[in-house]
Design a protein around this motif. Structure first.
Motif, PDB file in Angstrom:
ATOM      1  N   THR A  89       0.824  -1.216   0.000  1.00  0.00           N
ATOM      2  CA  THR A  89       0.000   0.000   0.000  1.00  0.00           C
ATOM      3  C   THR A  89       0.854   1.260   0.000  1.00  0.00           C
ATOM      4  OG1 THR A  89      -1.821  -1.120   1.140  1.00  0.00           O
ATOM      5  CG2 THR A  89      -1.783   1.295   1.226  1.00  0.00           C
ATOM      6  N   ALA A  90       1.756   1.378   0.942  1.00  0.00           N
ATOM      7  CA  ALA A  90       2.557   2.603   1.067  1.00  0.00           C
ATOM      8  C   ALA A  90       3.432   2.862  -0.155  1.00  0.00           C
ATOM      9  CB  ALA A  90       3.398   2.555   2.341  1.00  0.00           C
ATOM     10  N   PRO A  91       4.247   1.892  -0.604  1.00  0.00           N
ATOM     11  CA  PRO A  91       5.095   2.195  -1.762  1.00  0.00           C
ATOM     12  C   PRO A  91       4.319   2.479  -3.038  1.00  0.00           C
ATOM     13  CG  PRO A  91       5.274  -0.123  -1.139  1.00  0.00           C
ATOM     14  CD  PRO A  91       4.546   0.566  -0.043  1.00  0.00           C
ATOM     15  N   LEU A  92       3.207   1.790  -3.257  1.00  0.00           N
ATOM     16  CA  LEU A  92       2.435   2.030  -4.472  1.00  0.00           C
ATOM     17  C   LEU A  92       1.793   3.418  -4.467  1.00  0.00           C
ATOM     18  CD1 LEU A  92       0.713  -1.426  -5.119  1.00  0.00           C
ATOM     19  CD2 LEU A  92       2.653  -0.405  -6.322  1.00  0.00           C
ATOM     20  N   VAL A  93       1.198   3.794  -3.340  1.00  0.00           N
ATOM     21  CA  VAL A  93       0.554   5.110  -3.264  1.00  0.00           C
ATOM     22  C   VAL A  93       1.599   6.219  -3.364  1.00  0.00           C
ATOM     23  CG1 VAL A  93      -0.799   6.671  -1.808  1.00  0.00           C
ATOM     24  CG2 VAL A  93      -1.435   4.258  -1.972  1.00  0.00           C
ATOM     25  N   GLY A 144      13.249   9.338  -5.068  1.00  0.00           N
ATOM     26  CA  GLY A 144      14.670   9.419  -4.795  1.00  0.00           C
ATOM     27  C   GLY A 144      15.459   8.218  -5.264  1.00  0.00           C
ATOM     28  N   ILE A 145      14.899   7.016  -5.120  1.00  0.00           N
ATOM     29  CA  ILE A 145      15.618   5.814  -5.510  1.00  0.00           C
ATOM     30  C   ILE A 145      15.901   5.799  -7.006  1.00  0.00           C
ATOM     31  CG2 ILE A 145      13.514   4.457  -5.875  1.00  0.00           C
ATOM     32  CD1 ILE A 145      16.794   3.165  -4.314  1.00  0.00           C
ATOM     33  N   ASP A 161      22.487   8.084  -7.270  1.00  0.00           N
ATOM     34  CA  ASP A 161      23.644   7.380  -7.825  1.00  0.00           C
ATOM     35  C   ASP A 161      24.064   6.204  -6.948  1.00  0.00           C
ATOM     36  OD1 ASP A 161      23.843   9.161  -9.976  1.00  0.00           O
ATOM     37  OD2 ASP A 161      25.057  10.570  -8.799  1.00  0.00           O
ATOM     38  N   ASP A 162      23.496   6.136  -5.753  1.00  0.00           N
ATOM     39  CA  ASP A 162      23.844   5.052  -4.816  1.00  0.00           C
ATOM     40  C   ASP A 162      22.558   4.402  -4.323  1.00  0.00           C
ATOM     41  OD1 ASP A 162      25.075   3.320  -3.130  1.00  0.00           O
ATOM     42  OD2 ASP A 162      25.963   4.826  -1.811  1.00  0.00           O
ATOM     43  N   LYS A 163      21.915   3.701  -5.225  1.00  0.00           N
ATOM     44  CA  LYS A 163      20.609   3.108  -4.923  1.00  0.00           C
ATOM     45  C   LYS A 163      20.698   2.070  -3.807  1.00  0.00           C
ATOM     46  CE  LYS A 163      18.569   3.803  -9.522  1.00  0.00           C
ATOM     47  NZ  LYS A 163      19.588   4.789  -9.912  1.00  0.00           N
ATOM     48  N   HIS A 214       4.146  -1.281   9.089  1.00  0.00           N
ATOM     49  CA  HIS A 214       4.895  -0.111   9.561  1.00  0.00           C
ATOM     50  C   HIS A 214       6.260  -0.060   8.879  1.00  0.00           C
ATOM     51  CE1 HIS A 214       5.721   2.679  13.191  1.00  0.00           C
ATOM     52  NE2 HIS A 214       6.599   2.930  12.232  1.00  0.00           N
ATOM     53  N   LEU A 215       6.936  -1.180   8.785  1.00  0.00           N
ATOM     54  CA  LEU A 215       8.210  -1.240   8.058  1.00  0.00           C
ATOM     55  C   LEU A 215       8.042  -0.698   6.648  1.00  0.00           C
ATOM     56  CD1 LEU A 215      10.617  -4.298   7.816  1.00  0.00           C
ATOM     57  CD2 LEU A 215       9.858  -3.115   5.783  1.00  0.00           C
ATOM     58  N   SER A 216       6.959  -1.099   5.990  1.00  0.00           N
ATOM     59  CA  SER A 216       6.724  -0.694   4.609  1.00  0.00           C
ATOM     60  C   SER A 216       6.573   0.816   4.461  1.00  0.00           C
ATOM     61  CB  SER A 216       5.474  -1.398   4.070  1.00  0.00           C
ATOM     62  OG  SER A 216       5.170  -0.950   2.763  1.00  0.00           O
ATOM     63  N   VAL A 217       5.782   1.445   5.333  1.00  0.00           N
ATOM     64  CA  VAL A 217       5.558   2.877   5.171  1.00  0.00           C
ATOM     65  C   VAL A 217       6.807   3.666   5.526  1.00  0.00           C
ATOM     66  CG1 VAL A 217       4.594   3.312   7.490  1.00  0.00           C
ATOM     67  CG2 VAL A 217       3.918   4.759   5.573  1.00  0.00           C
ATOM     68  N   THR A 218       7.511   3.291   6.588  1.00  0.00           N
ATOM     69  CA  THR A 218       8.724   4.012   6.959  1.00  0.00           C
ATOM     70  C   THR A 218       9.793   3.877   5.884  1.00  0.00           C
ATOM     71  OG1 THR A 218       8.284   3.705   9.318  1.00  0.00           O
ATOM     72  CG2 THR A 218      10.542   4.229   8.692  1.00  0.00           C
ATOM     73  N   SER A 219      10.024   2.660   5.428  1.00  0.00           N
ATOM     74  CA  SER A 219      11.031   2.436   4.390  1.00  0.00           C
ATOM     75  C   SER A 219      10.671   3.168   3.103  1.00  0.00           C
ATOM     76  CB  SER A 219      11.173   0.936   4.111  1.00  0.00           C
ATOM     77  OG  SER A 219      11.628   0.252   5.252  1.00  0.00           O
ATOM     78  N   SER A 220       9.393   3.130   2.736  1.00  0.00           N
ATOM     79  CA  SER A 220       8.961   3.785   1.499  1.00  0.00           C
ATOM     80  C   SER A 220       9.197   5.286   1.542  1.00  0.00           C
ATOM     81  CB  SER A 220       7.481   3.503   1.240  1.00  0.00           C
ATOM     82  OG  SER A 220       7.252   2.128   1.068  1.00  0.00           O
ATOM     83  N   LEU A 221       8.849   5.914   2.667  1.00  0.00           N
ATOM     84  CA  LEU A 221       9.004   7.360   2.768  1.00  0.00           C
ATOM     85  C   LEU A 221      10.475   7.776   2.721  1.00  0.00           C
ATOM     86  CD1 LEU A 221       6.269   8.218   5.431  1.00  0.00           C
ATOM     87  CD2 LEU A 221       6.161   8.505   2.942  1.00  0.00           C
ATOM     88  N   ILE A 222      11.368   6.895   3.162  1.00  0.00           N
ATOM     89  CA  ILE A 222      12.806   7.189   3.093  1.00  0.00           C
ATOM     90  C   ILE A 222      13.350   6.906   1.700  1.00  0.00           C
ATOM     91  CG2 ILE A 222      15.085   6.484   3.922  1.00  0.00           C
ATOM     92  CD1 ILE A 222      13.765   5.937   6.647  1.00  0.00           C
ATOM     93  N   ILE A 223      13.045   5.751   1.159  1.00  0.00           N
ATOM     94  CA  ILE A 223      13.611   5.319  -0.113  1.00  0.00           C
ATOM     95  C   ILE A 223      13.091   6.155  -1.275  1.00  0.00           C
ATOM     96  CG2 ILE A 223      13.663   3.394  -1.753  1.00  0.00           C
ATOM     97  CD1 ILE A 223      13.575   1.526   0.730  1.00  0.00           C
TER      98      ILE A 223
END
Length: 286
Positions: free
Chosen positions: A99-103, A121-122, A126-128, A236-245
């Motif tokens: 849900t989080a990464p797709l939205v 950002g990803i 240059d450093d994915k 929760h992991l998904s939304v936090t990671s998505s917002l950073i990545i």
């Protein structure tokens, strides 16, 4: 039973919120010092690991302490049971993880049509690998340690009296407000050309009614259907990671608030779709 213990057992959720804020915000203030808020970008980068650990201590320590105090050994057994509940169906894992990464990706790609600086950002980094690993590491810590409290203790306490939407709104508002001090600390590198008071006012409104409250409503809905603390941690992991990545590196100030606003609107749209589907499902039952 002491007066304090009796009060806590009568008001478990408010006690949890107060203790969580006290531990997390107190820890951050110890790490950075009152004079370090807002902090210089160099200071923020150097102290981030320690401030991050201080923040995580609040929900996890509060959740564990209050579980023992309010529910005793039976409470710990029940938390363990919910943590090990993994047979919930593939669709719930898909909802939790995608849900989080797709939205967020859809929002950023739509905004990038007007301005390329909104590209995820990803995609432009240059450093994915470093961004991906950092986002996943931060997301894993947040998912595990935060949800020991938010879903492990606070949500079940509220859901004994309230429904999914009300519980999601209450926990979501507290979850958002809990992030405010860290946003103030990092504001010098995020405000851009906006004045700090104006930028922080926008951030505070967003934290209280925007992305995090909307996503928490979805998290409570998924938890209500699965009863799985594990799935909540993954969500929760998904939304936090998505917002950073996915966060665009060049976005700050007005652009950042715009992204937050559009993302919040999109997530509330998802909440509305889920609510409508749930209503249709109830009406279709004989």
């Amino acid at each position: 039973m002491s007066t304090i213990t009796a009060f806590i057992k009568r008001h478990p959720a408010p006690t949890y919120f107060a203790l969580t804020f006290a531990i997390s915000w107190g820890g951050v203030l110890i790490v950075v010092g009152p004079g370090g808020i807002p902090g210089a970008p160099e200071q923020n980068e150097a102290l981030f690991p320690f401030a991050y650990l201080a923040m995580l201590a609040g929900p996890s320590v509060a959740g564990i302490l209050l579980t023992g105090l309010v529910h005793g050994k039976a409470g710990f057994r029940e938390v363990r049971s919910r943590l090990l509940r993994w047979r919930v169906g593939a669709r719930w894992y898909a909802i939790a993880l995608l849900t989080a990464p797709l939205v967020a990706t859809a929002v950023l790609l739509a905004l990038s049509l007007a301005n390329p600086k909104f590209l995820p950002g990803i995609l432009v980094s240059d450093d994915k690998a470093s961004i991906l690993l950092f986002g996943l590491a931060v997301g894993l810590g947040a998912g595990v340690f935060e949800e020991l409290g938010w879903t492990g203790f606070a949500q079940p306490a509220l859901m004994r009296r309230y429904g999914v939407l009300s519980t999601g709104l209450m926990v979501g508002a507290m979850w958002g407000a809990w992030h405010f001090l860290v946003n103030v600390w990092a504001s010098t590198s995020s405000a851009g050309t906006l004045s700090l008071p104006l930028y922080l006012s926008g951030i505070l409104v967003g934290l209280l009614v925007g992305t995090l409250p909307a996503f928490r409503v979805l998290m409570v809905w998924v938890y209500d259907r699965t009863g799985s603390l594990l799935v909540a941690m993954l969500m929760h992991l998904s939304v936090t990671s998505s917002l950073i990545i996915l966060r665009p590196p060049a976005v700050s100030g007005v652009a950042l608030l715009t992204y937050d606003l559009v993302l919040a609107a999109a997530l509330w749209g998802v909440v509305a779709v889920v609510a409508a589907a749930e209503q249709l499902s109830r009406e279709a039952r004989p």
